[in-house]
Design a protein around this motif. Structure first.
Motif, PDB file in Angstrom:
ATOM      1  N   ARG A  54     -15.099 -29.874  -8.471  1.00 11.79           N
ATOM      2  CA  ARG A  54     -16.250 -30.774  -8.602  1.00 11.79           C
ATOM      3  C   ARG A  54     -15.869 -32.203  -8.212  1.00 11.79           C
ATOM      4  O   ARG A  54     -16.646 -32.903  -7.549  1.00 11.79           O
ATOM      5  CB  ARG A  54     -16.782 -30.726 -10.030  1.00 11.79           C
ATOM      6  CG  ARG A  54     -17.501 -29.432 -10.388  1.00 11.79           C
ATOM      7  CD  ARG A  54     -18.870 -29.329  -9.715  1.00 11.79           C
ATOM      8  NE  ARG A  54     -19.799 -30.270 -10.268  1.00 11.79           N
ATOM      9  CZ  ARG A  54     -20.629 -30.002 -11.273  1.00 11.79           C
ATOM     10  NH1 ARG A  54     -20.615 -28.800 -11.832  1.00 11.79           N
ATOM     11  NH2 ARG A  54     -21.460 -30.908 -11.716  1.00 11.79           N
ATOM     12  N   ASP A  93     -24.202 -31.620 -19.768  1.00 15.64           N
ATOM     13  CA  ASP A  93     -25.313 -30.908 -19.130  1.00 15.64           C
ATOM     14  C   ASP A  93     -25.517 -29.537 -19.772  1.00 15.64           C
ATOM     15  O   ASP A  93     -26.654 -29.084 -19.962  1.00 15.64           O
ATOM     16  CB  ASP A  93     -25.051 -30.743 -17.630  1.00 15.64           C
ATOM     17  CG  ASP A  93     -25.259 -32.032 -16.849  1.00 15.64           C
ATOM     18  OD1 ASP A  93     -25.753 -33.012 -17.442  1.00 15.64           O
ATOM     19  OD2 ASP A  93     -24.914 -32.058 -15.652  1.00 15.64           O
ATOM     20  N   ARG A  94     -24.423 -28.867 -20.120  1.00 14.87           N
ATOM     21  CA  ARG A  94     -24.539 -27.561 -20.768  1.00 14.87           C
ATOM     22  C   ARG A  94     -25.111 -27.696 -22.181  1.00 14.87           C
ATOM     23  O   ARG A  94     -25.902 -26.849 -22.614  1.00 14.87           O
ATOM     24  CB  ARG A  94     -23.173 -26.876 -20.818  1.00 14.87           C
ATOM     25  CG  ARG A  94     -22.628 -26.493 -19.460  1.00 14.87           C
ATOM     26  CD  ARG A  94     -21.391 -25.616 -19.581  1.00 14.87           C
ATOM     27  NE  ARG A  94     -20.813 -25.333 -18.263  1.00 14.87           N
ATOM     28  CZ  ARG A  94     -19.875 -24.420 -18.054  1.00 14.87           C
ATOM     29  NH1 ARG A  94     -19.406 -23.697 -19.061  1.00 14.87           N
ATOM     30  NH2 ARG A  94     -19.396 -24.223 -16.832  1.00 14.87           N
ATOM     31  N   HIS A  97     -28.763 -28.274 -21.839  1.00 17.35           N
ATOM     32  CA  HIS A  97     -29.451 -27.025 -21.488  1.00 17.35           C
ATOM     33  C   HIS A  97     -29.638 -26.148 -22.722  1.00 17.35           C
ATOM     34  O   HIS A  97     -30.696 -25.527 -22.893  1.00 17.35           O
ATOM     35  CB  HIS A  97     -28.649 -26.272 -20.423  1.00 17.35           C
ATOM     36  CG  HIS A  97     -29.282 -24.997 -19.981  1.00 17.35           C
ATOM     37  ND1 HIS A  97     -30.478 -24.947 -19.297  1.00 17.35           N
ATOM     38  CD2 HIS A  97     -28.901 -23.702 -20.157  1.00 17.35           C
ATOM     39  CE1 HIS A  97     -30.805 -23.690 -19.048  1.00 17.35           C
ATOM     40  NE2 HIS A  97     -29.869 -22.909 -19.575  1.00 17.35           N
ATOM     41  N   ARG A 109     -38.762 -23.842 -10.206  1.00 11.06           N
ATOM     42  CA  ARG A 109     -38.333 -24.310  -8.898  1.00 11.06           C
ATOM     43  C   ARG A 109     -39.328 -25.325  -8.326  1.00 11.06           C
ATOM     44  O   ARG A 109     -38.934 -26.319  -7.696  1.00 11.06           O
ATOM     45  CB  ARG A 109     -38.202 -23.118  -7.932  1.00 11.06           C
ATOM     46  CG  ARG A 109     -37.723 -23.505  -6.545  1.00 11.06           C
ATOM     47  CD  ARG A 109     -37.585 -22.267  -5.674  1.00 11.06           C
ATOM     48  NE  ARG A 109     -36.584 -21.365  -6.204  1.00 11.06           N
ATOM     49  CZ  ARG A 109     -35.281 -21.462  -5.953  1.00 11.06           C
ATOM     50  NH1 ARG A 109     -34.835 -22.455  -5.202  1.00 11.06           N
ATOM     51  NH2 ARG A 109     -34.439 -20.585  -6.453  1.00 11.06           N
ATOM     52  N   ARG A 143     -25.154 -31.034  -5.044  1.00 11.32           N
ATOM     53  CA  ARG A 143     -25.446 -30.897  -6.469  1.00 11.32           C
ATOM     54  C   ARG A 143     -26.728 -31.625  -6.872  1.00 11.32           C
ATOM     55  O   ARG A 143     -27.071 -31.674  -8.056  1.00 11.32           O
ATOM     56  CB  ARG A 143     -24.290 -31.466  -7.289  1.00 11.32           C
ATOM     57  CG  ARG A 143     -22.966 -30.757  -7.107  1.00 11.32           C
ATOM     58  CD  ARG A 143     -22.915 -29.453  -7.825  1.00 11.32           C
ATOM     59  NE  ARG A 143     -21.638 -28.754  -7.598  1.00 11.32           N
ATOM     60  CZ  ARG A 143     -21.349 -27.565  -8.084  1.00 11.32           C
ATOM     61  NH1 ARG A 143     -22.234 -26.932  -8.835  1.00 11.32           N
ATOM     62  NH2 ARG A 143     -20.178 -26.996  -7.826  1.00 11.32           N
ATOM     63  N   THR A 145     -30.021 -31.029  -6.397  1.00  8.23           N
ATOM     64  CA  THR A 145     -31.078 -30.212  -7.009  1.00  8.23           C
ATOM     65  C   THR A 145     -30.702 -29.836  -8.433  1.00  8.23           C
ATOM     66  O   THR A 145     -31.542 -29.866  -9.345  1.00  8.23           O
ATOM     67  CB  THR A 145     -31.331 -28.946  -6.175  1.00  8.23           C
ATOM     68  OG1 THR A 145     -31.781 -29.322  -4.863  1.00  8.23           O
ATOM     69  CG2 THR A 145     -32.394 -28.072  -6.831  1.00  8.23           C
ATOM     70  N   GLU A 146     -29.458 -29.492  -8.657  1.00  5.94           N
ATOM     71  CA  GLU A 146     -28.973 -29.164  -9.996  1.00  5.94           C
ATOM     72  C   GLU A 146     -29.127 -30.359 -10.937  1.00  5.94           C
ATOM     73  O   GLU A 146     -29.520 -30.222 -12.094  1.00  5.94           O
ATOM     74  CB  GLU A 146     -27.503 -28.762  -9.902  1.00  5.94           C
ATOM     75  CG  GLU A 146     -26.838 -28.414 -11.213  1.00  5.94           C
ATOM     76  CD  GLU A 146     -25.374 -28.063 -11.022  1.00  5.94           C
ATOM     77  OE1 GLU A 146     -24.595 -28.253 -11.980  1.00  5.94           O
ATOM     78  OE2 GLU A 146     -24.996 -27.601  -9.921  1.00  5.94           O
ATOM     79  N   SER A 147     -28.845 -31.553 -10.408  1.00  8.51           N
ATOM     80  CA  SER A 147     -28.980 -32.771 -11.202  1.00  8.51           C
ATOM     81  C   SER A 147     -30.442 -33.027 -11.566  1.00  8.51           C
ATOM     82  O   SER A 147     -30.753 -33.424 -12.691  1.00  8.51           O
ATOM     83  CB  SER A 147     -28.420 -33.971 -10.427  1.00  8.51           C
ATOM     84  OG  SER A 147     -28.579 -35.172 -11.154  1.00  8.51           O
ATOM     85  N   ARG A 149     -32.746 -30.760 -11.924  1.00 11.82           N
ATOM     86  CA  ARG A 149     -33.134 -29.792 -12.939  1.00 11.82           C
ATOM     87  C   ARG A 149     -32.762 -30.307 -14.332  1.00 11.82           C
ATOM     88  O   ARG A 149     -33.546 -30.202 -15.282  1.00 11.82           O
ATOM     89  CB  ARG A 149     -32.448 -28.442 -12.687  1.00 11.82           C
ATOM     90  CG  ARG A 149     -32.779 -27.383 -13.734  1.00 11.82           C
ATOM     91  CD  ARG A 149     -31.916 -26.150 -13.593  1.00 11.82           C
ATOM     92  NE  ARG A 149     -30.503 -26.433 -13.730  1.00 11.82           N
ATOM     93  CZ  ARG A 149     -29.897 -26.657 -14.898  1.00 11.82           C
ATOM     94  NH1 ARG A 149     -30.599 -26.624 -16.024  1.00 11.82           N
ATOM     95  NH2 ARG A 149     -28.610 -26.913 -14.952  1.00 11.82           N
ATOM     96  N   THR A 150     -31.575 -30.881 -14.446  1.00 12.94           N
ATOM     97  CA  THR A 150     -31.132 -31.412 -15.733  1.00 12.94           C
ATOM     98  C   THR A 150     -32.021 -32.567 -16.185  1.00 12.94           C
ATOM     99  O   THR A 150     -32.352 -32.697 -17.360  1.00 12.94           O
ATOM    100  CB  THR A 150     -29.670 -31.878 -15.643  1.00 12.94           C
ATOM    101  OG1 THR A 150     -28.852 -30.784 -15.218  1.00 12.94           O
ATOM    102  CG2 THR A 150     -29.167 -32.371 -16.993  1.00 12.94           C
TER     103      THR A 150
END
Length: 227
Positions: A54, A93-94, A97, A109, A143, A145-147, A149-150
């Motif tokens: 990462r 982040d986990r 979630h 999405r 990363r 899109t992942e960010s 989402r968070t």
């Protein structure tokens, strides 16, 4: 005019230093029971190799985004403590979630696509958004899109909790949920990367996590360019 854009979103994206001070203490024993692990969250390992990958993603993206070695060195200097901050962000982040899941929050999405499209429009394009997210949050383009989402999870969690993040009460409510999730996941951080603790004197907020920024003073990079 963009300073007034989506005040609800800005409220949910970030938690002020006061919110961090209101958070319950989260600790990790950092035992040697998990060799090769940078952290263990909910019984799942974040390996040292995964963490290094990462960090390398960020460094590679910084190198690609800079014109020469001098500019690249400046980017590195501005992202000091990247390894530790990256790990804390991955863990946090986990935890977020888990808190969102406990509250029945899900992210579609389409929600991620809509947020990205809106941010790209305000930033002046996809490239500008990626560059801004990398510079301010150390999030490489792959990363992004992942960010997002968070970020949506944080917003929807605050809404689900009825937490007004502009008030001390709302911040306390939000962090109580984060604290509960962290306890459930039994976060165990390798002491090599510091201690997992959020308290009035904690430096966890140093981790450049978009939803942990103080929006009352800082706009996301997508909105900064439209003054």
């Amino acid at each position: 005019m963009h300073r007034r854009t989506s005040s609800r979103r800005r409220t949910a994206l970030v938690l002020s230093a006061a919110a961090v001070a209101a958070a319950p203490l989260l600790t990790a024993c950092g035992s040697e029971a998990h060799p090769g692990a940078a952290a263990v969250v909910g019984g799942q390992r974040i390996t040292v190799a995964q963490l290094e990958n990462r960090v390398n993603e960020v460094r590679d993206a910084q190198r690609a985004a800079t014109k020469d070695s001098a500019e690249y060195e400046q980017a590195i200097a501005k992202s000091g403590g990247l390894t530790r901050n990256t790990l804390h962000t991955m863990v946090l982040d986990r935890v977020l979630h888990r808190a969102a899941t406990d509250a029945g929050v899900t992210v579609t999405r389409k929600e991620m696509q809509d947020m990205r499209a809106g941010l790209e429009q305000r930033a002046g394009g996809a490239k500008q958004l990626e560059t801004g997210w990398l510079a301010q949050y150390n999030v490489p383009p792959k990363r992004l899109t992942e960010s997002l989402r968070t970020e949506i999870e944080a917003q929807k969690l605050a809404t689900a909790l009825g937490a007004d993040m502009q008030t001390q009460e709302g911040q306390t409510t939000f962090w109580k949920a984060i604290g509960k999730a962290s306890k459930e996941l039994d976060v165990d951080l390798n002491p090599r990367y510091g201690a997992w603790a959020v308290s009035p004197r904690s430096r966890l907020v140093e981790a450049k996590t978009p939803w942990l920024k103080q929006v009352t003073r800082q706009e996301p990079p997508a909105t900064q360019q439209s003054a």
